[in-house]
Design a protein around this motif. Structure first.
Motif, PDB file in Angstrom:
ATOM      1  N   ARG A   1       0.850  -1.201   0.000  1.00 36.78           N
ATOM      2  CA  ARG A   1       0.000   0.000   0.000  1.00 36.78           C
ATOM      3  C   ARG A   1       0.880   1.244   0.000  1.00 36.78           C
ATOM      4  O   ARG A   1       1.718   1.408   0.884  1.00 36.78           O
ATOM      5  N   ASN A   2       0.668   2.088  -0.999  1.00 31.50           N
ATOM      6  CA  ASN A   2       1.481   3.301  -1.172  1.00 31.50           C
ATOM      7  C   ASN A   2       2.969   2.997  -1.142  1.00 31.50           C
ATOM      8  O   ASN A   2       3.746   3.747  -0.548  1.00 31.50           O
ATOM      9  N   GLY A   3       3.347   1.892  -1.720  1.00 33.47           N
ATOM     10  CA  GLY A   3       4.772   1.538  -1.769  1.00 33.47           C
ATOM     11  C   GLY A   3       5.263   0.831  -0.517  1.00 33.47           C
ATOM     12  O   GLY A   3       6.390   0.341  -0.485  1.00 33.47           O
ATOM     13  N   TRP A   4       4.427   0.780   0.517  1.00 34.60           N
ATOM     14  CA  TRP A   4       4.844   0.097   1.754  1.00 34.60           C
ATOM     15  C   TRP A   4       4.412  -1.365   1.707  1.00 34.60           C
ATOM     16  O   TRP A   4       3.256  -1.660   1.444  1.00 34.60           O
ATOM     17  N   LEU A   5       5.366  -2.248   1.987  1.00 36.01           N
ATOM     18  CA  LEU A   5       5.069  -3.683   2.055  1.00 36.01           C
ATOM     19  C   LEU A   5       4.615  -4.030   3.470  1.00 36.01           C
ATOM     20  O   LEU A   5       5.338  -3.758   4.444  1.00 36.01           O
ATOM     21  N   ARG A   6       3.438  -4.613   3.576  1.00 32.71           N
ATOM     22  CA  ARG A   6       2.972  -5.086   4.889  1.00 32.71           C
ATOM     23  C   ARG A   6       3.502  -6.505   5.050  1.00 32.71           C
ATOM     24  O   ARG A   6       3.108  -7.408   4.319  1.00 32.71           O
ATOM     25  N   THR A   7       4.410  -6.678   5.999  1.00 32.64           N
ATOM     26  CA  THR A   7       5.119  -7.960   6.079  1.00 32.64           C
ATOM     27  C   THR A   7       4.286  -9.062   6.728  1.00 32.64           C
ATOM     28  O   THR A   7       4.614 -10.243   6.586  1.00 32.64           O
ATOM     29  N   GLY A   8       3.256  -8.674   7.500  1.00 29.78           N
ATOM     30  CA  GLY A   8       2.512  -9.695   8.250  1.00 29.78           C
ATOM     31  C   GLY A   8       3.254 -10.111   9.511  1.00 29.78           C
ATOM     32  O   GLY A   8       2.762 -10.917  10.294  1.00 29.78           O
ATOM     33  N   ASP A   9       4.447  -9.579   9.720  1.00 23.36           N
ATOM     34  CA  ASP A   9       5.212  -9.867  10.939  1.00 23.36           C
ATOM     35  C   ASP A   9       4.912  -8.789  11.970  1.00 23.36           C
ATOM     36  O   ASP A   9       4.779  -7.611  11.635  1.00 23.36           O
ATOM     37  N   MET A  10       4.829  -9.189  13.229  1.00 21.71           N
ATOM     38  CA  MET A  10       4.608  -8.223  14.307  1.00 21.71           C
ATOM     39  C   MET A  10       5.946  -7.952  14.991  1.00 21.71           C
ATOM     40  O   MET A  10       6.784  -8.856  15.104  1.00 21.71           O
TER      41      MET A  10
END
Ligand code: AMP
Length: 492
Positions: free
Chosen positions: A369-378
């Motif tokens: 989203r908007n170039g940001w990768l959501r890693t799914g890692d906390m």
């Protein structure tokens, strides 16, 4: 920009030097490697247009190196396939990628007969040799750096495997960051392929070829700790990427550091502090940690060699700090940056981040989203800027409304001398929502472990139950399959 250029330049500077080795035997010089890659590239381009997906499914073999550069020279896309997958899983990847062909080792080719939805090219058979008699293709000069180089299928622990689309620019960003942060090889050095070349070890080919370092493939085509250590006696200036479980197997040999082993990059899964300390005691200051994922290959945060020396447990238990050229943040559920010490989802941005998932706009929209990768890692940052991973959101155990992070409990369990390996998962429970269950490999009993934990962590984090097992289920990259353990509990 095309990654073939890294081979082209090295072949020009070091043409007659050894490039690819099988065990201790030199197989190809840099000039020979370049020539074979360009001949294979010509045979590919004779049949397929630029952008064609070319899959490779093989245990570690020297030919993987020439196939990667051949595909790039032909402006095709490498689809590396983990050869330990089930044939049907391999077929699913070939189908999803729309691959034109799969280069398979004889062993894997046999398994793919009648299953692969595409032609199977057997590595090193007569037809392969015939490809090598094609006239060499001219090296590509005008490749768009945004074009695909590597279609990397995720391990699919959360469902169907997805293809992370990585461009020449993405892999070059990984290469530059590796050389800036972690290692400084030259033509008197070697990359020893301990881990599968369909994963991190294969990705690392680019930085080491750029510097003219030898590519060493163990003759066993697998990871045998003694063979690996022997190779690091024979070849100069050795570096390797290893999964944490492989590092533990090196330590278990009881051997000391081979004189030529310079760098071990570990990552791809948690390295417990106790295991890391044992590895450092056995082999000295050669360790580098990476935290990355297929979607931002090998490059989100890391700990350099020097960061390990004299470091406290908080640093050793962290995944380090952002890599060169990568923005890393921890965000809350509202997407806003979390405060220091507050756990949220780890997101990152930079040239290393994939453009999206192949033919999967929905998964791409949810992940980038908007170039940001959501890693799914906390995880959370501390006040010094070190990032600590707190397990993937789906692995957190919520017991009686309190969050228990499995890694925290595992870190303590593993310090008990009677524990070799431990994995903590949640089991559904009517009263508590979930209860903490620890799977343990080792000789310790429940009473000892409970006493050990009570002195070290909060009572609510202690396992309600222990399951003593001979081994933990792992995938072919050595990652413990938490889902398999949860399934085991659910099917009781
Ligand atoms: P893969 O895409 O198969 O390489 O898996 C990437 C995942 O492995 C990450 O999202 C993390 O959950 C985990 N991982 C990678 N590096 C580390 C590390 N250094 N410590 C703990 N977990 C890691």
């Amino acid at each position: 920009m095309n990654l073939f250029a890294v081979l082209d330049q090295t072949a020009a500077r070091h043409g007659d030097r050894g490039a690819v080795y099988l065990g201790t035997r030199q197989v190809l010089t840099w000039r020979e490697l370049r020539d074979r890659a360009l001949r294979l590239a010509a045979s590919l381009r004779a049949a397929h247009p630029a952008g064609t997906r070319v899959a490779v499914a093989s245990e570690n073999r020297p030919e993987i190196v020439e196939l990667m550069f051949a595909a790039w020279a032909a402006e095709c896309v490498v689809v590396p396939i983990n050869y330990k997958l089930h044939e049907l899983e391999i077929a699913q990847i070939l189908d999803d990628a729309g691959a034109a062909t799969v280069f398979a080792s004889p062993k894997i080719a046999e398994r793919l007969v009648g299953v692969a939805p595409v032609p199977v090219d057997v590595i090193a058979d007569d037809a392969y040799a015939a490809r090598l008699s094609s006239a060499p293709l001219a090296p590509p000069r005008e490749t768009d750096p945004a074009s695909l180089a590597w279609l990397f299928y995720t391990s699919g622990t959360t469902g169907r495997s997805k293809g992370a689309m990585l461009s020449h620019r993405n892999l070059m960003a990984m290469t530059v960051s590796h050389l800036a942060d972690f290692d400084d090889p030259d033509e008197n050095c070697s990359l020893v392929h301990g881990a599968p070349m369909s994963h991190g070890s294969g990705l690392y080919i680019a930085p080491y070829v750029l510097r003219g370092a030898r590519q060493v493939v163990p003759a066993s085509a697998a990871f045998e700790p003694d063979e690996f250590l022997d190779l690091c006696e024979s070849h100069p200036g050795c570096s390797s990427f290893l999964a944490p479980t492989m590092v533990a197997r090196l330590v278990a040999t009881g051997r000391s550091r081979p004189a030529n082993l310079r760098t071990v990059v570990y990552g791809g899964g948690p390295m417990y502090v106790d295991s890391l300390k044992k590895a450092m005691a056995a082999f000295g200051p050669i360790f580098v940690q990476l935290y990355g994922q297929g979607e931002a290959p090998m490059t989100i945060t890391g700990l350099r060699r020097d960061d390990h020396e004299g470091a406290d447990d908080a640093v050793l238990g962290s995944v380090g700090y952002p890599r060169s050229g990568v923005d890393v943040a921890v965000v809350g559920a509202d997407g806003e940056p979390a405060a220091v010490g507050v756990i949220g989802e780890i997101v990152c941005r930079g040239d290393v981040v994939m453009s999206g998932y192949w033919n999967n706009a929905e998964a791409t929209a949810a992940t980038v989203r908007n170039g940001w990768l959501r890693t799914g890692d906390m995880g959370s940052f501390d006040e010094r800027g070190y990032l600590t991973l707190r397990d993937r959101s789906k692995d957190v155990v919520i017991s009686g409304g309190s969050n228990v992070y499995p890694r925290e409990v595992e870190e303590v369990l593993i310090t008990h001398p009677g524990v070799e390996e431990a994995c903590v998962v949640g089991e559904p429970d009517e009263e508590w929502g979930e209860v903490v269950v620890a799977f343990v490999v080792g000789s310790a009993d429940e009473r000892e472990l409970d006493a050990h934990l009570i002195e070290r962590i909060a009572r609510f984090k202690r396992p309600k139950r222990y399951e003593f097992v001979d081994e933990l289920p792992k995938n072919s990259y050595g990652k413990v399959l938490r889902r398999a353990l949860r399934d085991r509990l659910a099917h009781r």
